[in-house]
Design a protein around this motif. Sequence first.
Motif, PDB file in Angstrom:
ATOM      1  N   GLY A  49     -17.114 -91.113 -19.301  1.00  0.00           N
ATOM      2  CA  GLY A  49     -18.485 -91.499 -18.967  1.00  0.00           C
ATOM      3  C   GLY A  49     -18.665 -91.882 -17.524  1.00  0.00           C
ATOM      4  N   THR A 102     -35.248 -99.268   0.702  1.00  0.00           N
ATOM      5  CA  THR A 102     -35.382 -97.826   0.537  1.00  0.00           C
ATOM      6  C   THR A 102     -35.189 -97.346  -0.904  1.00  0.00           C
ATOM      7  N   PHE A 103     -34.324 -97.997  -1.650  1.00  0.00           N
ATOM      8  CA  PHE A 103     -34.111 -97.519  -3.027  1.00  0.00           C
ATOM      9  C   PHE A 103     -35.414 -97.606  -3.811  1.00  0.00           C
ATOM     10  N   ASP A 104     -36.069 -98.727  -3.680  1.00  0.00           N
ATOM     11  CA  ASP A 104     -37.359 -98.923  -4.354  1.00  0.00           C
ATOM     12  C   ASP A 104     -38.406 -97.959  -3.805  1.00  0.00           C
ATOM     13  N   ILE A 144     -34.190 -93.664 -10.249  1.00  0.00           N
ATOM     14  CA  ILE A 144     -33.004 -92.884  -9.899  1.00  0.00           C
ATOM     15  C   ILE A 144     -31.836 -93.513 -10.637  1.00  0.00           C
ATOM     16  N   VAL A 190     -40.651 -90.568  -5.453  1.00  0.00           N
ATOM     17  CA  VAL A 190     -40.321 -89.453  -6.349  1.00  0.00           C
ATOM     18  C   VAL A 190     -40.900 -89.672  -7.748  1.00  0.00           C
ATOM     19  N   SER A 214     -31.269-100.046   1.003  1.00  0.00           N
ATOM     20  CA  SER A 214     -30.463-100.055  -0.222  1.00  0.00           C
ATOM     21  C   SER A 214     -30.111 -98.655  -0.709  1.00  0.00           C
ATOM     22  N   PHE A 215     -30.897 -97.664  -0.340  1.00  0.00           N
ATOM     23  CA  PHE A 215     -30.566 -96.291  -0.736  1.00  0.00           C
ATOM     24  C   PHE A 215     -29.279 -95.848  -0.037  1.00  0.00           C
ATOM     25  N   ILE A 238     -38.030 -95.033  -2.428  1.00  0.00           N
ATOM     26  CA  ILE A 238     -37.793 -93.641  -2.815  1.00  0.00           C
ATOM     27  C   ILE A 238     -38.078 -93.436  -4.298  1.00  0.00           C
ATOM     28  N   LEU A 285     -21.332 -95.198  -3.841  1.00  0.00           N
ATOM     29  CA  LEU A 285     -20.976 -94.108  -4.750  1.00  0.00           C
ATOM     30  C   LEU A 285     -20.209 -92.998  -4.052  1.00  0.00           C
ATOM     31  N   GLY A 342     -15.858-102.601 -10.208  1.00  0.00           N
ATOM     32  CA  GLY A 342     -15.013-103.262  -9.229  1.00  0.00           C
ATOM     33  C   GLY A 342     -14.296-104.445  -9.844  1.00  0.00           C
ATOM     34  N   PRO A 343     -13.497-105.105  -9.051  1.00  0.00           N
ATOM     35  CA  PRO A 343     -12.791-106.269  -9.567  1.00  0.00           C
ATOM     36  C   PRO A 343     -13.784-107.355  -9.960  1.00  0.00           C
ATOM     37  N   VAL A 378     -18.221 -91.151 -13.382  1.00  0.00           N
ATOM     38  CA  VAL A 378     -18.282 -89.993 -12.505  1.00  0.00           C
ATOM     39  C   VAL A 378     -17.023 -89.912 -11.658  1.00  0.00           C
ATOM     40  N   PRO A 393     -32.949 -92.514   4.550  1.00  0.00           N
ATOM     41  CA  PRO A 393     -32.323 -91.189   4.478  1.00  0.00           C
ATOM     42  C   PRO A 393     -33.188 -90.106   5.131  1.00  0.00           C
ATOM     43  N   VAL A 443     -28.334 -94.031 -11.373  1.00  0.00           N
ATOM     44  CA  VAL A 443     -26.981 -93.823 -10.864  1.00  0.00           C
ATOM     45  C   VAL A 443     -25.978 -94.647 -11.677  1.00  0.00           C
ATOM     46  N   LEU A 467     -25.009 -86.054 -11.435  1.00  0.00           N
ATOM     47  CA  LEU A 467     -23.813 -86.831 -11.714  1.00  0.00           C
ATOM     48  C   LEU A 467     -23.001 -86.140 -12.792  1.00  0.00           C
ATOM     49  N   ARG A 487     -40.012 -91.654 -10.252  1.00  0.00           N
ATOM     50  CA  ARG A 487     -39.124 -91.912 -11.386  1.00  0.00           C
ATOM     51  C   ARG A 487     -37.990 -92.802 -10.911  1.00  0.00           C
ATOM     52  N   ARG A 507     -24.316 -94.216 -14.311  1.00  0.00           N
ATOM     53  CA  ARG A 507     -23.085 -93.599 -14.806  1.00  0.00           C
ATOM     54  C   ARG A 507     -22.046 -93.454 -13.701  1.00  0.00           C
ATOM     55  N   ALA A 508     -22.516 -93.562 -12.461  1.00  0.00           N
ATOM     56  CA  ALA A 508     -21.599 -93.340 -11.352  1.00  0.00           C
ATOM     57  C   ALA A 508     -20.959 -94.619 -10.850  1.00  0.00           C
ATOM     58  N   ILE A 509     -21.302 -95.699 -11.479  1.00  0.00           N
ATOM     59  CA  ILE A 509     -20.794 -96.968 -10.967  1.00  0.00           C
ATOM     60  C   ILE A 509     -19.326 -97.126 -11.308  1.00  0.00           C
ATOM     61  N   GLU A 510     -18.595 -97.407 -10.291  1.00  0.00           N
ATOM     62  CA  GLU A 510     -17.188 -97.664 -10.506  1.00  0.00           C
ATOM     63  C   GLU A 510     -17.038 -99.173 -10.640  1.00  0.00           C
TER      64      GLU A 510
END
Lengths: 156, 184
Positions: free
Chosen positions: A152, B143-145, B155, B151, A126-127, B147, A134, B164-165, A154, B53, B157, A146, B153, B159-162
């Motif tokens: 607001g 992997t998201f979980d 992560i 780390v 998922s990473f 990582i 993104l 979608g429809p 990116v 990664p 992201v 970001l 904390r 604010r970076a979400i675009e």
Amino acid sequence: MGEPVSLSLVRTFFEAHRSRDVARIAPLLADDVEWVMPGPVGVYPFCGYRRGKPAVLRYVCQEVPGLVDVIRSDVEHVVIDGDTVGALSRIAAVQRGTGRTIAYSCAYFAQFGDGRLTSLHGVTDSFSIAEQVLARRIDAFGVPDLEAKDDGLVQL
Amino acid sequence: MNRVTPVIETAHQASGRAIPAWLRRFYEAFLLRDERELDAVLDERVDWLLEGPAEQFDHYGRRHGKRAVIELITRIMPCYYQPAAFSLDCLLIQGDASHGNVATRIRMRARQRDTGRALSLRSAQFIRFKGGLLTWFRAVPETFDAIEQMVGRSIDVSRAIETGPTVPRDLSLAPDGGAVDDER
């Protein structure tokens, strides 16, 4: 474990899943089917938990095609044991809106009963998916880099 | 080599299935980071891929050959964490050690080396055995979980979400013509 699942049912299921065709998928789902895909729901709406045939049909046939056009979905490895199948798939999809292609591996663990899917648990890298959605590298160790625009969001 | 007694357990869905000795031997060698045992269970030309990664965490990625995999398990992974136990949520087996395929949904409990934090790392593993040796290994970790745990904390992201429809809400999905419950 229940009745052993046949390879032909497994093939039929994955072909129906690939088709995104309600009429082909619906007969293969148990009424109380569970569909679990761990991951960051906020980044990748494919992730999350669905329960019940209507919710799973909506997910497979509307929500996923609404977000991406899956151009390849190849099951590369299958292990069948009793009523459960483990499958490793390689998926490529074009993200609607951006036109970006994302490619990732997805593992499925699907349990069947009476010829229908009763549960499916997925696992993805998922990473990597998040980075591809993104279109940027996520620095796991650094301060989030970001750069917010005025609205607001990116710059992608 | 780790001297801690390895814990390998099966849970819920896998509870009806005993872990065969040839598979248990690999998992124990992995947890113990036992070079001699790993040497005995891995094929000389083992093909290994732990997706993730690799440019940020070098235990992810592809390895070819027994030496590289043993180095990964005994020297590279311990730089990140000390594995302590495997819990198999789902264990599927076709065949046996002479010619077998295994698929597992697995959680590895580990202790992060630098912080001492407990980690619980989920993945799917697909393993092939031939002639009693492990010849092919593919793991898809969540992997998201993983990582975020490593780390320490979340992560963010978001604010970076675009956006979608949106999913059309007026499409009928009921193959039998019946209404579809809107569960959202």
